[in-house]
Enzyme design. Structure first.
Site, mmCIF file in Angstrom:
data_model
loop_
_atom_site.group_PDB
_atom_site.id
_atom_site.type_symbol
_atom_site.label_atom_id
_atom_site.label_comp_id
_atom_site.label_asym_id
_atom_site.label_seq_id
_atom_site.Cartn_x
_atom_site.Cartn_y
_atom_site.Cartn_z
ATOM 1 N N GLY A 31 0.806 -1.224 0.000
ATOM 2 C CA GLY A 31 0.000 0.000 0.000
ATOM 3 C C GLY A 31 0.833 1.264 0.000
ATOM 4 C CE1 TYR A 32 0.763 7.326 2.776
ATOM 5 C CE2 TYR A 32 2.899 7.587 1.735
ATOM 6 C CZ TYR A 32 1.836 8.113 2.429
ATOM 7 O OH TYR A 32 1.831 9.435 2.766
ATOM 8 C CG HIS A 34 5.394 4.933 -4.985
ATOM 9 N ND1 HIS A 34 5.905 4.207 -6.034
ATOM 10 C CD2 HIS A 34 5.830 4.322 -3.857
ATOM 11 C CE1 HIS A 34 6.640 3.228 -5.569
ATOM 12 N NE2 HIS A 34 6.607 3.251 -4.253
ATOM 13 C CG HIS A 37 3.268 0.706 -5.527
ATOM 14 N ND1 HIS A 37 3.444 1.744 -4.643
ATOM 15 C CD2 HIS A 37 3.809 -0.393 -4.936
ATOM 16 C CE1 HIS A 37 4.060 1.298 -3.569
ATOM 17 N NE2 HIS A 37 4.302 0.014 -3.713
ATOM 18 C CE LYS A 149 12.176 1.367 -4.021
ATOM 19 N NZ LYS A 149 12.492 0.716 -2.731
ATOM 20 C CG MET A 184 8.943 7.083 -7.673
ATOM 21 S SD MET A 184 7.340 7.238 -8.422
ATOM 22 C CE MET A 184 7.599 8.757 -9.302
ATOM 23 N NE ARG A 187 10.952 1.060 4.695
ATOM 24 C CZ ARG A 187 10.483 -0.120 4.297
ATOM 25 N NH1 ARG A 187 10.371 -0.375 3.016
ATOM 26 N NH2 ARG A 187 10.118 -1.040 5.173
#
Ligand code: PAF
Length: 285
Positions: A31-32, A34, A37, A149, A184, A187
């Site tokens: 989640g969260y 950006h 994703h 990443k 990206m 965090r």
């Protein structure tokens, strides 16, 4: 877009799709979301008939000192973005259903998870491979997309899938960067404006290493010394690791004789940031 919380409901839907010959693309996330994703979602869309995204902040991949409660969350915004991107199902399982009382089964990839992040986060990759194996069993994906990443994570998942004969294709997606070059990551939300400036050093030191190699440098120590000195000049930056590794075996590389992974992890303020680059000496593809 449908939101499913129950494991059995997700499995029933996946079984129905599979029976009808509909291919399932899958993007697991915590989640969260950006743009990194969302690029994975777009890729999954290109590769399959329907797309499932999971949002689950997985407790077993956080170590004792790592505060899972502090991990950034914004489910409402995430669901809005996924609706916009035409995702078919967002699977948001309950933790108590994912890890039943008495839970005791784990998936461990051995050598590949020892160095780099495995050294500083013992148990982390076991948590990742376990939850990803569980999600594959629930979502029954034909293809799953992961970001490069987290290069070591991607290698560990590929290894798990090959070793356990899992019937899912794993696709890696190149790192997505902000316009200033920072990779990206959810965090990045922890960074103050000053810390963000410092964090830019990760990408810049990767650029510098590539330049050195393009100019003929092959000695790993020389390259790493330059990278470390650039990173160390960043105020409040603490290097976790800066290493040259073989991009498949993750064995250490001291002399660049082919494509080589330069992998970085550094603490900037409260954030632990990762970045990496595949560096290939000219003419050595
Ligand atoms: O990369 C992540 O966000 C997580 O490690 C993953 C793959 C969703 C497993 O929890």
């Amino acid at each position: 877009m449908r939101v499913i919380e129950s494991i059995s409901e997700m499995q029933q839907q996946a079984n129905m799709w599979r029976k009808e010959g509909i291919t399932i693309g899958f993007v697991p996330t915590m989640g969260y979301l950006h743009d990194g994703h969302l690029a994975l979602v777009k890729k999954a869309r290109q590769l399959s008939d329907v797309v499932v995204v999971s949002i689950f902040v997985n407790p077993t991949q956080f170590g004792p000192g790592e505060d899972i409660e502090r991990y950034p969350r914004d489910l409402k915004r995430d669901l809005g973005l996924l609706t916009e991107y035409g995702v078919d199902i967002t699977f948001v399982p309950y933790s108590h259903e994912m890890y039943l009382q008495g839970y005791q089964t784990y998936v461990e990839v051995k050598e590949l998870t020892q160095p780099l992040c495995g050294r500083s986060r013992p148990g982390h990759f076991q948590g990742v491979t376990t939850v990803v194996a569980k999600l594959f069993n629930i979502v029954k994906a034909d293809v799953a997309v992961f970001g490069e990443k987290d290069f070591q994570q991607l290698l560990a998942i590929r290894r798990m899938v090959a070793d356990l004969n899992m019937d899912v294709e794993i696709v890696g997606h190149p790192i997505v960067r902000e316009t200033d070059g920072i990779a990206m990551s959810s965090r990045n939300a922890y960074l103050s404006p000053d810390e963000r400036q410092t964090a830019l050093r990760l990408n810049r030191s990767l650029d510098e290493a590539r330049r050195l190699v393009e100019d003929g440098e092959r000695n790993g120590d020389v390259i790493l010394e330059r990278v470390r000195s650039m990173l160390e000049k960043g105020r409040g930056l603490r290097i976790d690791y800066a290493e040259l590794r073989h991009p498949e075996s993750l064995q250490e590389v001291s002399l660049l004789e082919g494509p080589t992974l330069l992998a970085l992890a550094a603490y900037v303020g409260k954030a632990r940031l990762l970045d990496n680059r595949l560096i290939t000496p000219p003419g050595m593809n």
